[in-house]
Design a protein around this motif. Structure first.
Motif, PDB file in Angstrom:
ATOM      1  N   LEU A  12       0.834  -1.197   0.000  1.00  0.00           N
ATOM      2  CA  LEU A  12       0.000   0.000   0.000  1.00  0.00           C
ATOM      3  C   LEU A  12       0.871   1.250   0.000  1.00  0.00           C
ATOM      4  CD1 LEU A  12      -2.733   1.478   0.285  1.00  0.00           C
ATOM      5  CD2 LEU A  12      -2.501   1.159   2.762  1.00  0.00           C
ATOM      6  N   PHE A  13       1.913   1.265   0.830  1.00  0.00           N
ATOM      7  CA  PHE A  13       2.813   2.414   0.871  1.00  0.00           C
ATOM      8  C   PHE A  13       3.487   2.623  -0.484  1.00  0.00           C
ATOM      9  CE2 PHE A  13       3.684   1.885   5.705  1.00  0.00           C
ATOM     10  CZ  PHE A  13       2.465   2.478   5.987  1.00  0.00           C
ATOM     11  N   TRP A  14       3.952   1.525  -1.103  1.00  0.00           N
ATOM     12  CA  TRP A  14       4.606   1.627  -2.403  1.00  0.00           C
ATOM     13  C   TRP A  14       3.633   2.160  -3.440  1.00  0.00           C
ATOM     14  CZ3 TRP A  14       3.743  -0.212  -7.248  1.00  0.00           C
ATOM     15  CH2 TRP A  14       4.776  -0.010  -8.170  1.00  0.00           C
ATOM     16  N   GLN A  15       2.398   1.659  -3.419  1.00  0.00           N
ATOM     17  CA  GLN A  15       1.405   2.105  -4.392  1.00  0.00           C
ATOM     18  C   GLN A  15       1.114   3.591  -4.225  1.00  0.00           C
ATOM     19  OE1 GLN A  15      -2.379   0.148  -4.152  1.00  0.00           O
ATOM     20  NE2 GLN A  15      -3.071   0.977  -6.088  1.00  0.00           N
ATOM     21  N   ARG A  16       0.968   4.043  -2.979  1.00  0.00           N
ATOM     22  CA  ARG A  16       0.739   5.473  -2.737  1.00  0.00           C
ATOM     23  C   ARG A  16       1.895   6.305  -3.271  1.00  0.00           C
ATOM     24  NH1 ARG A  16      -1.119   5.352   3.520  1.00  0.00           N
ATOM     25  NH2 ARG A  16      -3.231   4.578   3.205  1.00  0.00           N
ATOM     26  N   CYS A  17       3.102   5.886  -2.969  1.00  0.00           N
ATOM     27  CA  CYS A  17       4.289   6.620  -3.423  1.00  0.00           C
ATOM     28  C   CYS A  17       4.315   6.693  -4.947  1.00  0.00           C
ATOM     29  CB  CYS A  17       5.531   5.933  -2.887  1.00  0.00           C
ATOM     30  SG  CYS A  17       7.068   6.769  -3.296  1.00  0.00           S
ATOM     31  N   HIS A  18       4.081   5.570  -5.579  1.00  0.00           N
ATOM     32  CA  HIS A  18       4.130   5.487  -7.041  1.00  0.00           C
ATOM     33  C   HIS A  18       3.039   6.351  -7.684  1.00  0.00           C
ATOM     34  CE1 HIS A  18       4.834   3.671 -10.940  1.00  0.00           C
ATOM     35  NE2 HIS A  18       3.538   3.424 -11.031  1.00  0.00           N
ATOM     36  N   THR A  19       1.813   6.242  -7.209  1.00  0.00           N
ATOM     37  CA  THR A  19       0.722   6.987  -7.835  1.00  0.00           C
ATOM     38  C   THR A  19       0.818   8.476  -7.549  1.00  0.00           C
ATOM     39  OG1 THR A  19      -0.732   6.477  -5.963  1.00  0.00           O
ATOM     40  CG2 THR A  19      -0.887   5.052  -7.895  1.00  0.00           C
ATOM     41  N   ARG A  20       1.321   8.839  -6.384  1.00  0.00           N
ATOM     42  CA  ARG A  20       1.471  10.267  -6.074  1.00  0.00           C
ATOM     43  C   ARG A  20       2.545  10.901  -6.950  1.00  0.00           C
ATOM     44  NH1 ARG A  20       0.444   9.831   0.462  1.00  0.00           N
ATOM     45  NH2 ARG A  20      -1.817   9.673   0.225  1.00  0.00           N
ATOM     46  N   LYS A  21       3.611  10.183  -7.197  1.00  0.00           N
ATOM     47  CA  LYS A  21       4.637  10.702  -8.111  1.00  0.00           C
ATOM     48  C   LYS A  21       4.074  10.840  -9.515  1.00  0.00           C
ATOM     49  CE  LYS A  21       8.788   9.167  -5.759  1.00  0.00           C
ATOM     50  NZ  LYS A  21       9.989   8.322  -5.826  1.00  0.00           N
ATOM     51  N   ALA A  22       3.250   9.875  -9.918  1.00  0.00           N
ATOM     52  CA  ALA A  22       2.645   9.925 -11.253  1.00  0.00           C
ATOM     53  C   ALA A  22       1.729  11.137 -11.385  1.00  0.00           C
ATOM     54  CB  ALA A  22       1.881   8.640 -11.533  1.00  0.00           C
ATOM     55  N   LEU A  23       1.005  11.472 -10.323  1.00  0.00           N
ATOM     56  CA  LEU A  23       0.129  12.648 -10.358  1.00  0.00           C
ATOM     57  C   LEU A  23       0.909  13.918 -10.680  1.00  0.00           C
ATOM     58  CD1 LEU A  23      -2.358  12.392  -7.360  1.00  0.00           C
ATOM     59  CD2 LEU A  23      -2.934  12.603  -9.769  1.00  0.00           C
ATOM     60  N   LEU A  24       2.106  14.015 -10.148  1.00  0.00           N
ATOM     61  CA  LEU A  24       2.921  15.208 -10.361  1.00  0.00           C
ATOM     62  C   LEU A  24       3.369  15.355 -11.812  1.00  0.00           C
ATOM     63  CD1 LEU A  24       5.095  15.076  -7.129  1.00  0.00           C
ATOM     64  CD2 LEU A  24       3.122  16.563  -7.580  1.00  0.00           C
ATOM     65  N   ASN A  25       3.331  14.271 -12.578  1.00  0.00           N
ATOM     66  CA  ASN A  25       3.796  14.300 -13.960  1.00  0.00           C
ATOM     67  C   ASN A  25       2.677  14.374 -14.989  1.00  0.00           C
ATOM     68  OD1 ASN A  25       6.561  14.138 -13.299  1.00  0.00           O
ATOM     69  ND2 ASN A  25       6.314  11.972 -12.882  1.00  0.00           N
ATOM     70  N   LEU A  26       1.418  14.445 -14.536  1.00  0.00           N
ATOM     71  CA  LEU A  26       0.304  14.493 -15.485  1.00  0.00           C
ATOM     72  C   LEU A  26       0.170  15.881 -16.101  1.00  0.00           C
ATOM     73  CD1 LEU A  26      -2.462  12.502 -13.561  1.00  0.00           C
ATOM     74  CD2 LEU A  26      -1.002  11.700 -15.416  1.00  0.00           C
ATOM     75  N   THR A  27      -0.276  15.901 -17.336  1.00  0.00           N
ATOM     76  CA  THR A  27      -0.521  17.173 -18.022  1.00  0.00           C
ATOM     77  C   THR A  27      -1.866  17.750 -17.561  1.00  0.00           C
ATOM     78  OG1 THR A  27      -1.692  16.160 -19.859  1.00  0.00           O
ATOM     79  CG2 THR A  27       0.723  16.331 -20.061  1.00  0.00           C
ATOM     80  N   CYS A  28      -2.115  19.002 -17.907  1.00  0.00           N
ATOM     81  CA  CYS A  28      -3.390  19.644 -17.561  1.00  0.00           C
ATOM     82  C   CYS A  28      -4.565  18.886 -18.169  1.00  0.00           C
ATOM     83  CB  CYS A  28      -3.394  21.100 -18.023  1.00  0.00           C
ATOM     84  SG  CYS A  28      -2.253  22.141 -17.113  1.00  0.00           S
ATOM     85  N   GLU A  29      -4.405  18.405 -19.386  1.00  0.00           N
ATOM     86  CA  GLU A  29      -5.474  17.649 -20.049  1.00  0.00           C
ATOM     87  C   GLU A  29      -5.757  16.344 -19.321  1.00  0.00           C
ATOM     88  OE1 GLU A  29      -2.705  18.730 -21.821  1.00  0.00           O
ATOM     89  OE2 GLU A  29      -3.690  20.525 -22.609  1.00  0.00           O
ATOM     90  N   GLN A  30      -4.707  15.656 -18.903  1.00  0.00           N
ATOM     91  CA  GLN A  30      -4.886  14.397 -18.178  1.00  0.00           C
ATOM     92  C   GLN A  30      -5.545  14.642 -16.821  1.00  0.00           C
ATOM     93  OE1 GLN A  30      -0.738  13.307 -18.384  1.00  0.00           O
ATOM     94  NE2 GLN A  30      -1.157  11.684 -19.883  1.00  0.00           N
ATOM     95  N   LEU A  31      -5.146  15.705 -16.147  1.00  0.00           N
ATOM     96  CA  LEU A  31      -5.766  16.035 -14.863  1.00  0.00           C
ATOM     97  C   LEU A  31      -7.247  16.356 -15.048  1.00  0.00           C
ATOM     98  CD1 LEU A  31      -2.949  18.186 -13.252  1.00  0.00           C
ATOM     99  CD2 LEU A  31      -3.707  15.910 -12.537  1.00  0.00           C
ATOM    100  N   ARG A  32      -7.556  17.076 -16.096  1.00  0.00           N
ATOM    101  CA  ARG A  32      -8.952  17.407 -16.384  1.00  0.00           C
ATOM    102  C   ARG A  32      -9.754  16.129 -16.632  1.00  0.00           C
ATOM    103  NH1 ARG A  32      -8.190  21.571 -19.595  1.00  0.00           N
ATOM    104  NH2 ARG A  32      -7.825  20.262 -21.415  1.00  0.00           N
ATOM    105  N   ASP A  33      -9.153  15.154 -17.319  1.00  0.00           N
ATOM    106  CA  ASP A  33      -9.824  13.886 -17.590  1.00  0.00           C
ATOM    107  C   ASP A  33     -10.192  13.138 -16.305  1.00  0.00           C
ATOM    108  OD1 ASP A  33      -9.777  14.215 -20.317  1.00  0.00           O
ATOM    109  OD2 ASP A  33      -8.035  12.900 -20.644  1.00  0.00           O
ATOM    110  N   ILE A  34      -9.347  13.232 -15.291  1.00  0.00           N
ATOM    111  CA  ILE A  34      -9.641  12.525 -14.036  1.00  0.00           C
ATOM    112  C   ILE A  34     -10.328  13.420 -13.014  1.00  0.00           C
ATOM    113  CG2 ILE A  34      -7.809  10.820 -14.356  1.00  0.00           C
ATOM    114  CD1 ILE A  34      -6.151  12.387 -12.291  1.00  0.00           C
ATOM    115  N   GLY A  35     -10.606  14.661 -13.403  1.00  0.00           N
ATOM    116  CA  GLY A  35     -11.392  15.545 -12.545  1.00  0.00           C
ATOM    117  C   GLY A  35     -10.617  16.222 -11.436  1.00  0.00           C
TER     118      GLY A  35
END
Length: 74
Positions: A34-57
């Motif tokens: 769970l800790f690894w998944q949180r770390c991985h997905t949070r880092k991925a959030l920082l690399n998303l474009t504005c369009e991708q962020l808009r897609d996920i709300g």
């Protein structure tokens, strides 16, 4: 059955067995996963474009706030 179906069935059987082994693993391992998944997905959030962020709300600020959280915080 065709040869491809047999291969798929064999792979699915292996995945089920692997899943059962993981389910029987000590609880501490699942915490680390769970800790690894949180770390991985949070880092991925920082690399998303504005369009991708808009897609996920999410706004860029919401993604940044979540992305900089330490992995041990939910």
């Amino acid at each position: 059955m065709s040869g491809m179906s047999d291969v798929r069935l064999a792979l699915q059987g292996q995945e089920l067995v692997a899943g059962q082994r993981r389910a029987a693993a000590p609880r501490e391992i699942s915490h680390w996963r769970l800790f690894w998944q949180r770390c991985h997905t949070r880092k991925a959030l920082l690399n998303l474009t504005c369009e991708q962020l808009r897609d996920i709300g999410l706004t860029a600020e919401q993604a940044r706030q979540e992305g900089v959280k330490p992995f041990w915080r939910s």
